[in-house]
Design a protein around this motif. Structure first.
Motif, PDB file in Angstrom:
ATOM      1  N   SER A 109      -3.538  -5.252  -3.380  1.00 32.30           N
ATOM      2  CA  SER A 109      -3.623  -4.115  -2.463  1.00 32.30           C
ATOM      3  C   SER A 109      -3.743  -2.823  -3.267  1.00 32.30           C
ATOM      4  CB  SER A 109      -2.358  -4.059  -1.593  1.00 32.30           C
ATOM      5  OG  SER A 109      -2.218  -2.765  -1.035  1.00 32.30           O
TER       6      SER A 109
ATOM      7  N   ASN B 148      -8.541   3.966   5.774  1.00 28.99           N
ATOM      8  CA  ASN B 148      -7.375   4.068   4.881  1.00 28.99           C
ATOM      9  C   ASN B 148      -7.653   5.074   3.763  1.00 28.99           C
ATOM     10  OD1 ASN B 148      -8.849   2.791   2.880  1.00 28.99           O
ATOM     11  ND2 ASN B 148      -7.863   0.800   3.136  1.00 28.99           N
TER      12      ASN B 148
ATOM     13  N   PHE C 184      -2.625  -0.153  -2.554  1.00 23.23           N
ATOM     14  CA  PHE C 184      -1.398   0.631  -2.379  1.00 23.23           C
ATOM     15  C   PHE C 184      -0.251   0.070  -3.217  1.00 23.23           C
ATOM     16  CE2 PHE C 184      -3.964   0.764   1.482  1.00 23.23           C
ATOM     17  CZ  PHE C 184      -4.332   2.095   1.432  1.00 23.23           C
ATOM     18  N   GLU C 185      -0.483  -1.097  -3.823  1.00 23.96           N
ATOM     19  CA  GLU C 185       0.539  -1.688  -4.677  1.00 23.96           C
ATOM     20  C   GLU C 185       0.202  -1.512  -6.156  1.00 23.96           C
ATOM     21  OE1 GLU C 185       0.627  -5.931  -4.823  1.00 23.96           O
ATOM     22  OE2 GLU C 185       2.440  -5.970  -6.044  1.00 23.96           O
TER      23      GLU C 185
END
Lengths: 101, 130, 136
Positions: free
Chosen positions: A10, A44, A12-13
């Motif tokens: 991800s 996003n 976002f990770e």
């Protein structure tokens, strides 16, 4: 030489997608799979960066999208969905594969 | 086309080995060759016969063994990584004075040179990791 | 050992010690050196931390493998690409890294730098020119 870049985290990770985008040259392909498919969703915070990668073709792995409840209408424009056979074809069609694990 | 596959993560914790398996299966179905699957880092844990997953879940280790058997795959567990993590075959058991072995069916333990050789001999190296 | 010489790239994007990836990938590089391929290493993102000078694990009891990078030159592994942007993002310069050198036998054993500081765009060209990319 064309490269298939694979991203399985991800955005976002981990910074796998960001690193990959810094290296994906025109004519290359990026396949998002596993948690990487979250990077393929529209609206996003990374969608603009993905859209800005000119001349790079983006793919997302269907089985991983499906497992995570991401339907095709939730995907950003220009993302092509492939299955595992399509994944194999992308590896064949490009000259090398770089895994941004 | 001749593929080699490198698996960096163990079963269940990460999807990496599932993805590697699905890729291998799809490649074989399409008539490609998988010249070797090399298990490195925690990926060596794919080669233990001591896992007992719940019955309603996939059995990742058996799945590799079965695919290996069906297609005569070379499933190689890295010896250095395996020694650190306790994956042992008959030879390693004797060499290191252990009283048990746990290598799963169809896997073999060998050196890192097998990974380099895979890079040299294959046309594409696929890396699955975390 | 092998007739075909391929361009091998080892992609290093992990910091040392927190996980074993950096050390175990270095083990692959050392073994791979015996196969006489055209080897390059790229240090991108947190991978640049692998090369920081002054690593001391005496109090953490981890295995300190940083000295192994200094031996790479003896293994004919002489192309270590460090991405400039990654260094800058981390507030580092080349001076913060271990000095890594090799001796060029074709040039009267002159000592040369193994580290090549390159921009992301330059490194992208190098990556695209490889035959095989190992990631760990």
């Amino acid at each position: 030489m064309s490269t298939l870049h694979t991203v399985n985290k991800s955005p976002f990770e981990k910074n796998s997608l960001a690193d990959c985008l810094g290296y994906a040259k025109e004519g290359s392909a990026v396949l998002m799979y596993e948690d990487g498919v979250y990077g393929a969703m529209k609206g996003n915070a990374v969608a603009e960066k993905v859209a800005a990668a000119s001349g790079v073709k983006f793919y997302a792995l269907g089985p991983d999208l499906k497992a995570r409840g991401i339907s095709e209408e939730k995907l950003a424009e220009g993302i092509e969905v492939v299955d595992y056979a399509g994944f194999v074809n992308l590896a064949v069609e490009n000259d090398i594969v770089s895994a941004w694990v | 086309m001749k593929f080699a596959i490198q698996v960096n993560e163990g079963p269940y914790q990460h999807q990496a080995t599932d993805s590697a398996y699905q890729f291998a299966k799809a490649a074989l179905d399409a008539g490609h060759e998988i010249m070797r699957v090399f298990f490195y880092h925690d990926g060596v844990n794919n080669g233990t016969n001591l896992t007992t997953p719940p019955q309603d879940d996939r059995n990742i280790v058996n799945r590799w063994s079965e695919l290996g058997k069906a297609h005569d795959l070379d499933l190689v567990v890295c010896v250095a990584a395996a020694q650190r993590r306790g994956i042992v075959d008959e030879g390693e058991m004797q060499r290191n004075g252990k009283d048990a072995q746990n290598i799963a069916d169809g896997f073999r333990i060998s050196g890192l040179g097998q990974l380099i050789e895979a890079g040299i001999q294959s046309e594409r190296l696929m890396v699955f990791g975390d | 050992m092998s007739e075909t010489i391929k361009k091998f790239m080892y992609l290093n994007r992990r910091a040392p010690y927190g996980t074993i990836y950096a050390w175990e990938s270095l083990e692959v590089v050392l073994i791979g050196a015996a196969f006489d391929q055209d080897v390059s290493l790229a240090f991108i993102g947190d991978g640049v931390y692998q090369l920081l000078e002054g690593q001391d694990t005496s109090e953490s009891d981890m295995k300190n493998f940083s000295t192994t990078y200094k031996a790479l030159g003896d293994y004919d592994v002489t192309k270590l690409y460090v991405e400039k942007e990654s260094l800058e993002e981390r507030g580092l310069t080349l001076d913060d890294l271990m000095p890594l050198t090799w001796e060029d036998e074709d040039d009267d054993w002159a000592e040369k730098d193994s580290i090549r500081l390159v921009s992301r765009a330059e490194l992208a060209d190098v990556l695209d020119d490889q035959d095989i990319v190992y990631s760990f």
